[in-house]
Design an enzyme around this catalytic site. Structure first.
Site, PDB file in Angstrom:
ATOM      1  N   CYS A   2       0.828  -1.203   0.000  1.00  0.00           N
ATOM      2  CA  CYS A   2       0.000   0.000   0.000  1.00  0.00           C
ATOM      3  C   CYS A   2       0.862   1.252   0.000  1.00  0.00           C
ATOM      4  O   CYS A   2       2.066   1.198   0.231  1.00  0.00           O
ATOM      5  CB  CYS A   2      -0.894   0.017   1.235  1.00  0.00           C
ATOM      6  SG  CYS A   2      -2.014  -1.378   1.332  1.00  0.00           S
ATOM      7  N   ARG A  51      -4.792   1.592  -1.475  1.00  0.00           N
ATOM      8  CA  ARG A  51      -4.932   0.227  -0.981  1.00  0.00           C
ATOM      9  C   ARG A  51      -4.565  -0.836  -2.006  1.00  0.00           C
ATOM     10  O   ARG A  51      -5.015  -0.811  -3.138  1.00  0.00           O
ATOM     11  CB  ARG A  51      -6.365  -0.010  -0.518  1.00  0.00           C
ATOM     12  CG  ARG A  51      -6.534  -1.375   0.116  1.00  0.00           C
ATOM     13  CD  ARG A  51      -7.836  -1.510   0.821  1.00  0.00           C
ATOM     14  NE  ARG A  51      -7.881  -2.790   1.520  1.00  0.00           N
ATOM     15  CZ  ARG A  51      -8.962  -3.422   1.832  1.00  0.00           C
ATOM     16  NH1 ARG A  51     -10.139  -2.903   1.559  1.00  0.00           N
ATOM     17  NH2 ARG A  51      -8.906  -4.576   2.453  1.00  0.00           N
ATOM     18  N   LEU A  52      -3.765  -1.771  -1.534  1.00  0.00           N
ATOM     19  CA  LEU A  52      -3.510  -3.025  -2.220  1.00  0.00           C
ATOM     20  C   LEU A  52      -4.002  -4.100  -1.263  1.00  0.00           C
ATOM     21  O   LEU A  52      -3.367  -4.393  -0.256  1.00  0.00           O
ATOM     22  CB  LEU A  52      -2.023  -3.208  -2.518  1.00  0.00           C
ATOM     23  CG  LEU A  52      -1.628  -4.515  -3.199  1.00  0.00           C
ATOM     24  CD1 LEU A  52      -2.282  -4.636  -4.569  1.00  0.00           C
ATOM     25  CD2 LEU A  52      -0.117  -4.605  -3.338  1.00  0.00           C
ATOM     26  N   ILE A  54      -4.733  -7.426   0.610  1.00  0.00           N
ATOM     27  CA  ILE A  54      -4.036  -8.701   0.739  1.00  0.00           C
ATOM     28  C   ILE A  54      -4.732  -9.610   1.741  1.00  0.00           C
ATOM     29  O   ILE A  54      -5.054 -10.745   1.434  1.00  0.00           O
ATOM     30  CB  ILE A  54      -2.556  -8.476   1.138  1.00  0.00           C
ATOM     31  CG1 ILE A  54      -1.831  -7.730   0.023  1.00  0.00           C
ATOM     32  CG2 ILE A  54      -1.865  -9.791   1.440  1.00  0.00           C
ATOM     33  CD1 ILE A  54      -0.422  -7.311   0.345  1.00  0.00           C
ATOM     34  N   ILE A  55      -4.975  -9.154   2.960  1.00  0.00           N
ATOM     35  CA  ILE A  55      -5.526 -10.032   4.002  1.00  0.00           C
ATOM     36  C   ILE A  55      -7.049  -9.985   4.002  1.00  0.00           C
ATOM     37  O   ILE A  55      -7.702 -10.967   3.711  1.00  0.00           O
ATOM     38  CB  ILE A  55      -4.944  -9.690   5.386  1.00  0.00           C
ATOM     39  CG1 ILE A  55      -3.451 -10.008   5.398  1.00  0.00           C
ATOM     40  CG2 ILE A  55      -5.656 -10.462   6.484  1.00  0.00           C
ATOM     41  CD1 ILE A  55      -2.736  -9.609   6.665  1.00  0.00           C
ATOM     42  N   ASN A  76       1.144   0.642   6.293  1.00  0.00           N
ATOM     43  CA  ASN A  76       1.751  -0.064   5.179  1.00  0.00           C
ATOM     44  C   ASN A  76       2.671  -1.119   5.761  1.00  0.00           C
ATOM     45  O   ASN A  76       3.798  -0.845   6.126  1.00  0.00           O
ATOM     46  CB  ASN A  76       2.536   0.899   4.286  1.00  0.00           C
ATOM     47  CG  ASN A  76       3.187   0.182   3.135  1.00  0.00           C
ATOM     48  OD1 ASN A  76       2.822  -0.937   2.788  1.00  0.00           O
ATOM     49  ND2 ASN A  76       4.164   0.826   2.519  1.00  0.00           N
ATOM     50  N   GLU A  78       2.668  -5.575   7.341  1.00  0.00           N
ATOM     51  CA  GLU A  78       1.942  -6.801   7.630  1.00  0.00           C
ATOM     52  C   GLU A  78       2.344  -7.292   9.008  1.00  0.00           C
ATOM     53  O   GLU A  78       3.524  -7.425   9.309  1.00  0.00           O
ATOM     54  CB  GLU A  78       2.262  -7.874   6.584  1.00  0.00           C
ATOM     55  CG  GLU A  78       1.427  -9.113   6.733  1.00  0.00           C
ATOM     56  CD  GLU A  78       1.633 -10.106   5.610  1.00  0.00           C
ATOM     57  OE1 GLU A  78       1.108 -11.221   5.727  1.00  0.00           O
ATOM     58  OE2 GLU A  78       2.319  -9.777   4.625  1.00  0.00           O
ATOM     59  N   ASP A 101      -5.235  -7.169   9.759  1.00  0.00           N
ATOM     60  CA  ASP A 101      -4.169  -6.969  10.732  1.00  0.00           C
ATOM     61  C   ASP A 101      -4.084  -5.503  11.159  1.00  0.00           C
ATOM     62  O   ASP A 101      -3.664  -5.198  12.266  1.00  0.00           O
ATOM     63  CB  ASP A 101      -2.828  -7.468  10.195  1.00  0.00           C
ATOM     64  CG  ASP A 101      -2.376  -6.784   8.917  1.00  0.00           C
ATOM     65  OD1 ASP A 101      -3.210  -6.179   8.211  1.00  0.00           O
ATOM     66  OD2 ASP A 101      -1.175  -6.876   8.598  1.00  0.00           O
TER      67      ASP A 101
END
Length: 111
Positions: A2, A51-52, A54-55, A76, A78, A101
């Site tokens: 992100c 936003r990208l 992923i979770i 940004n 994880e 997360d």
């Protein structure tokens, strides 16, 4: 990953939606799926996010993310052990609206 942007200034003419959007547009390649913005009520801080996903792919996990009507985050990264931390926080009474997360980071900060 992100992309995040922020403006902090006592000069409220600098913390506008137009300016934070311009900043996030410049990093659109970092998060092509969505963008989000937050400006505090005093207009002294503006947060932007690209936003990208992923979770948690739902829109509920979009950022900037609020928590307890008090905290806001653009993030940004994880958190690898967020599931364990989330369970620990739930045992302490913290509630979650997403499976992300990022919300765990906010709840842990609140704790």
């Amino acid at each position: 990953m992100c992309g995040i942007a922020g403006i902090i200034s006592k000069n409220t003419t600098l913390t506008t939606h137009r300016r934070i959007k311009k900043a996030t547009d410049a990093i659109a390649h970092r998060g092509p799926e969505a963008d989000g913005f937050f400006i505090n009520k005093e207009s002294t801080a503006a947060l932007g996010h690209r936003r990208l996903s992923i979770i948690d792919l739902s829109s509920a996990a979009s950022q900037p993310m609020p928590y307890l009507n008090r905290y806001h985050i653009v993030y940004n990264g994880e958190l690898y052990n967020y599931i364990e931390i989330r369970k620990n926080l739930q045992q302490k009474g913290y509630a979650f609206a997403t499976h992300s997360d990022t919300e765990v980071v906010l709840a842990a900060y609140a704790a």
